[in-house]
Design a protein around this motif. Sequence first.
Motif, short mmCIF file in Angstrom:
data_model
loop_
_atom_site.label_atom_id
_atom_site.label_comp_id
_atom_site.label_asym_id
_atom_site.label_seq_id
_atom_site.Cartn_x
_atom_site.Cartn_y
_atom_site.Cartn_z
N PHE A 5 116.37 47.14 48.41
CA PHE A 5 115.15 46.60 49.01
C PHE A 5 113.91 47.22 48.36
CE2 PHE A 5 111.78 46.29 52.17
CZ PHE A 5 111.88 44.96 52.55
N THR B 3 112.22 44.34 45.84
CA THR B 3 111.25 43.54 46.57
C THR B 3 109.98 43.27 45.75
OG1 THR B 3 112.04 44.16 48.77
CG2 THR B 3 109.75 43.47 48.60
N GLN C 78 107.08 35.81 50.77
CA GLN C 78 107.46 36.93 51.62
C GLN C 78 108.55 36.54 52.61
OE1 GLN C 78 103.51 37.66 53.11
NE2 GLN C 78 103.08 39.26 51.62
N ASP C 79 108.42 35.37 53.20
CA ASP C 79 109.44 34.88 54.15
C ASP C 79 110.78 34.70 53.45
OD1 ASP C 79 107.58 34.87 56.16
OD2 ASP C 79 107.24 32.70 56.12
N GLN D 193 112.38 38.07 52.77
CA GLN D 193 112.90 38.62 54.03
C GLN D 193 114.21 37.92 54.43
OE1 GLN D 193 110.45 37.99 57.54
NE2 GLN D 193 111.15 39.90 58.42
N ASN D 194 114.21 36.60 54.34
CA ASN D 194 115.41 35.83 54.69
C ASN D 194 116.59 36.19 53.79
OD1 ASN D 194 114.03 34.49 56.69
ND2 ASN D 194 113.57 32.69 55.43
N ILE E 69 117.96 39.62 54.84
CA ILE E 69 118.64 39.48 56.13
C ILE E 69 120.02 38.88 55.92
CG2 ILE E 69 118.64 38.18 58.31
CD1 ILE E 69 115.60 38.53 58.37
#
Length: 213
Positions: A49, A53, A71-72, A75-76, A79
């Motif tokens: 991460f 990132t 960004q979404d 993050q997805n 996850i």
Amino acid sequence: MNNKPNRTTENLEVMYRHQETVKLFASKNDAEIWAAFNRGDEMAFNYLFRIYTPLLFRYGCQFRVEQHLVQDAIQNLFIYLRRKRGALSEVHSIKGYLFRSLQRELLKQIKLDQNKVRLGDFELEGLFPIQTSVENTLIESEVTEEQEKMLKVGMENLTPRQRQAILLLYEEGMSYKEIAEIMDFSEAKSARKLVYRALATLRSLMTGDQQKK
């Protein structure tokens, strides 16, 4: 007496832990790091991460989407990876795997938001503009300002897929094999051919303009 922990001390401790994590995995190859992550090693996850990132965000911003979508998508992606630990396939190029995964996630989001992009379709003009220092990598330091402008114009005349391949090769330092995987080519030579054609187009545009003078 104030017994609350000093925020500066907390920040230093977090920074130290991050540095130790990076040091721990810096000497390992991608296959080893991925295997550790897949086994559930939390430090391996934190390493992935922390290291990838920023790279994913830079790459994601090359798509013509708003930053919050990038960004979404990142993050997805993480996850999903965390949830699937233990069931993931072997990976020998983490950067290539994550770039390809982010690309798919972004295209899904674009499709949902705009309902006009087919998943995996990079031939739509404008979807993948190039807004990096690739031009500076391709030119020698002695070139004139006029030649640099010509190169920038030449980059704009490449197809979206050619621009993407050039970016992955020169900006991200990926191999032709990694580029092929990201761009869904069956062979590395297809990625090499795409890059060669892009460079040939740039040379043709530049030499053509010079001969007209």
